[in-house]
Design an enzyme around this catalytic site. Structure first.
Site, PDB file in Angstrom:
ATOM      1  N   ASP A  31       0.861  -1.195   0.000  1.00  0.00           N
ATOM      2  CA  ASP A  31       0.000   0.000   0.000  1.00  0.00           C
ATOM      3  C   ASP A  31       0.893   1.240   0.000  1.00  0.00           C
ATOM      4  O   ASP A  31       1.895   1.293   0.717  1.00  0.00           O
ATOM      5  CB  ASP A  31      -0.907  -0.024   1.240  1.00  0.00           C
ATOM      6  CG  ASP A  31      -2.047   0.961   1.123  1.00  0.00           C
ATOM      7  OD1 ASP A  31      -3.210   0.533   1.078  1.00  0.00           O
ATOM      8  OD2 ASP A  31      -1.784   2.195   1.069  1.00  0.00           O
ATOM      9  N   ASN A  88     -12.577  -3.064   2.970  1.00  0.00           N
ATOM     10  CA  ASN A  88     -13.469  -1.916   3.090  1.00  0.00           C
ATOM     11  C   ASN A  88     -14.457  -1.950   1.930  1.00  0.00           C
ATOM     12  O   ASN A  88     -14.062  -2.190   0.783  1.00  0.00           O
ATOM     13  CB  ASN A  88     -12.659  -0.617   3.060  1.00  0.00           C
ATOM     14  CG  ASN A  88     -11.721  -0.503   4.251  1.00  0.00           C
ATOM     15  OD1 ASN A  88     -12.045  -0.947   5.345  1.00  0.00           O
ATOM     16  ND2 ASN A  88     -10.551   0.082   4.047  1.00  0.00           N
ATOM     17  N   GLY A  94     -15.437   2.797   4.157  1.00  0.00           N
ATOM     18  CA  GLY A  94     -14.185   3.537   3.948  1.00  0.00           C
ATOM     19  C   GLY A  94     -13.462   3.164   2.673  1.00  0.00           C
ATOM     20  O   GLY A  94     -12.262   3.416   2.528  1.00  0.00           O
ATOM     21  N   GLN A  95     -14.194   2.572   1.719  1.00  0.00           N
ATOM     22  CA  GLN A  95     -13.552   2.183   0.453  1.00  0.00           C
ATOM     23  C   GLN A  95     -13.277   3.419  -0.393  1.00  0.00           C
ATOM     24  O   GLN A  95     -14.176   4.224  -0.641  1.00  0.00           O
ATOM     25  CB  GLN A  95     -14.458   1.207  -0.311  1.00  0.00           C
ATOM     26  CG  GLN A  95     -13.811   0.672  -1.579  1.00  0.00           C
ATOM     27  CD  GLN A  95     -14.661  -0.383  -2.285  1.00  0.00           C
ATOM     28  OE1 GLN A  95     -15.822  -0.609  -1.927  1.00  0.00           O
ATOM     29  NE2 GLN A  95     -14.095  -1.014  -3.288  1.00  0.00           N
ATOM     30  N   HIS A 101     -10.291  -5.267  -3.068  1.00  0.00           N
ATOM     31  CA  HIS A 101      -8.942  -5.530  -2.545  1.00  0.00           C
ATOM     32  C   HIS A 101      -9.001  -5.904  -1.079  1.00  0.00           C
ATOM     33  O   HIS A 101      -9.873  -5.460  -0.346  1.00  0.00           O
ATOM     34  CB  HIS A 101      -8.034  -4.303  -2.738  1.00  0.00           C
ATOM     35  CG  HIS A 101      -8.606  -3.030  -2.191  1.00  0.00           C
ATOM     36  ND1 HIS A 101      -9.563  -2.289  -2.851  1.00  0.00           N
ATOM     37  CD2 HIS A 101      -8.363  -2.364  -1.038  1.00  0.00           C
ATOM     38  CE1 HIS A 101      -9.870  -1.218  -2.138  1.00  0.00           C
ATOM     39  NE2 HIS A 101      -9.169  -1.251  -1.026  1.00  0.00           N
TER      40      HIS A 101
HETATM   41  P1  5GP Z   1      -9.513   1.478   0.502  1.00  0.00           P
HETATM   42  O1  5GP Z   1      -9.536   2.802   1.195  1.00  0.00           O
HETATM   43  O2  5GP Z   1     -10.267   1.528  -0.806  1.00  0.00           O
HETATM   44  O3  5GP Z   1      -9.915   0.314   1.349  1.00  0.00           O
HETATM   45  O4  5GP Z   1      -7.998   1.197   0.180  1.00  0.00           O
HETATM   46  C1  5GP Z   1      -7.349   1.722  -0.912  1.00  0.00           C
HETATM   47  C2  5GP Z   1      -5.886   1.697  -0.570  1.00  0.00           C
HETATM   48  O5  5GP Z   1      -5.173   1.805  -1.769  1.00  0.00           O
HETATM   49  C3  5GP Z   1      -5.436   2.834   0.335  1.00  0.00           C
HETATM   50  O6  5GP Z   1      -4.877   2.294   1.525  1.00  0.00           O
HETATM   51  C4  5GP Z   1      -4.402   3.582  -0.503  1.00  0.00           C
HETATM   52  O7  5GP Z   1      -3.293   3.999   0.265  1.00  0.00           O
HETATM   53  C5  5GP Z   1      -4.016   2.559  -1.551  1.00  0.00           C
HETATM   54  N1  5GP Z   1      -3.681   3.108  -2.846  1.00  0.00           N
HETATM   55  C6  5GP Z   1      -4.415   3.996  -3.576  1.00  0.00           C
HETATM   56  N2  5GP Z   1      -3.806   4.256  -4.738  1.00  0.00           N
HETATM   57  C7  5GP Z   1      -2.677   3.500  -4.750  1.00  0.00           C
HETATM   58  C8  5GP Z   1      -1.628   3.348  -5.707  1.00  0.00           C
HETATM   59  O8  5GP Z   1      -1.606   3.966  -6.768  1.00  0.00           O
HETATM   60  N3  5GP Z   1      -0.609   2.499  -5.380  1.00  0.00           N
HETATM   61  C9  5GP Z   1      -0.599   1.813  -4.184  1.00  0.00           C
HETATM   62  N4  5GP Z   1       0.422   0.999  -3.973  1.00  0.00           N
HETATM   63  N5  5GP Z   1      -1.582   1.932  -3.267  1.00  0.00           N
HETATM   64  C10 5GP Z   1      -2.600   2.769  -3.552  1.00  0.00           C
END
Ligand code: 5GP
Ligand code: ZN
Length: 115
Positions: A31, A88, A94-95, A101
Site C-alpha cells: 500500500d 473496506n 471507507g472504500q 482488494h
Molecule cells: P480502501 O480505502 O479503498 O480500502 O484502500 C485503498 C488503498 O489503496 C489505500 O490504503 C491507498 O493507500 C491505496 N492506494 C491507492 N492508490 C494507490 C496506488 O496507486 N498504489 C498503491 N500501492 N496503493 C494505492
C-alpha cells in the site's frame, strides 16, 4: 479493465509497483500509504468493484484469493504472529478505490475496534 481504475492499471503493469506476489489471477503489492509496518494490498486482476459485485462466476477466483493468503503471509513474515485482513466496502466501509482488494496488515499488534 476499467479505464480509470488505478488497480486495473497496476494489474496491467501500466503503473509499476513492487510485486509481493503474482499469478495469472491476482497480484499483491505494498500500500502506498501504509497503516501498519507491513501493509500489502491483494487484488484480483479482474475488475470487481467491491464485495457486493462478486458474481457466481467469481467464486473460484475468490477461493483462490483466500487460499493464497497463507503463502503471502508466510512470504511477508506474518504467519507466526498473525495479521489482519480488511475489505473496506463502499462509503461507510471507507472504500476509496473501487476495485475489490484485501488489506493485509501486520508487523504490530493491531487495535480493535477499528474507527
Ligand atoms: P480502501 O480505502 O479503498 O480500502 O484502500 C485503498 C488503498 O489503496 C489505500 O490504503 C491507498 O493507500 C491505496 N492506494 C491507492 N492508490 C494507490 C496506488 O496507486 N498504489 C498503491 N500501492 N496503493 C494505492
Ligand atoms: Zn479495476
Amino acid at each position: 479493465m476499467t479505464q480509470e481504475c488505478i488497480f486495473c492499471k497496476i494489474a496491467a503493469k501500466e503503473v509499476p509497483v513492487s510485486v509481493i506476489y503474482e499469478d495469472k489471477d491476482i497480484i499483491a503489492f505494498p500500500d502506498m500509504t501504509p497503516a501498519a509496518p507491513v501493509h500489502v494490498l491483494i487484488i484480483p486482476k479482474k475488475h470487481i468493484a467491491n464485495l457486493l459485485e462478486i458474481a457466481p462466476d467469481d467464486i473460484s477466483l475468490m477461493g483462490h484469493v483466500l487460499a493464497t493468503i497463507p503463502k503471502i503471509a508466510d512470504q511477508l513474515g506474518l504467519a507466526k504472529d498473525g495479521f489482519r485482513l480488511v475489505v473496506n466496502t463502499k462509503e461507510n466501509g471507507g472504500q476509496t478505490v473501487n476495485h475489490l482488494h484485501w488489506h493485509m496488515l501486520g508487523g504490530k499488534i493491531m487495535t480493535w475496534p477499528p474507527g
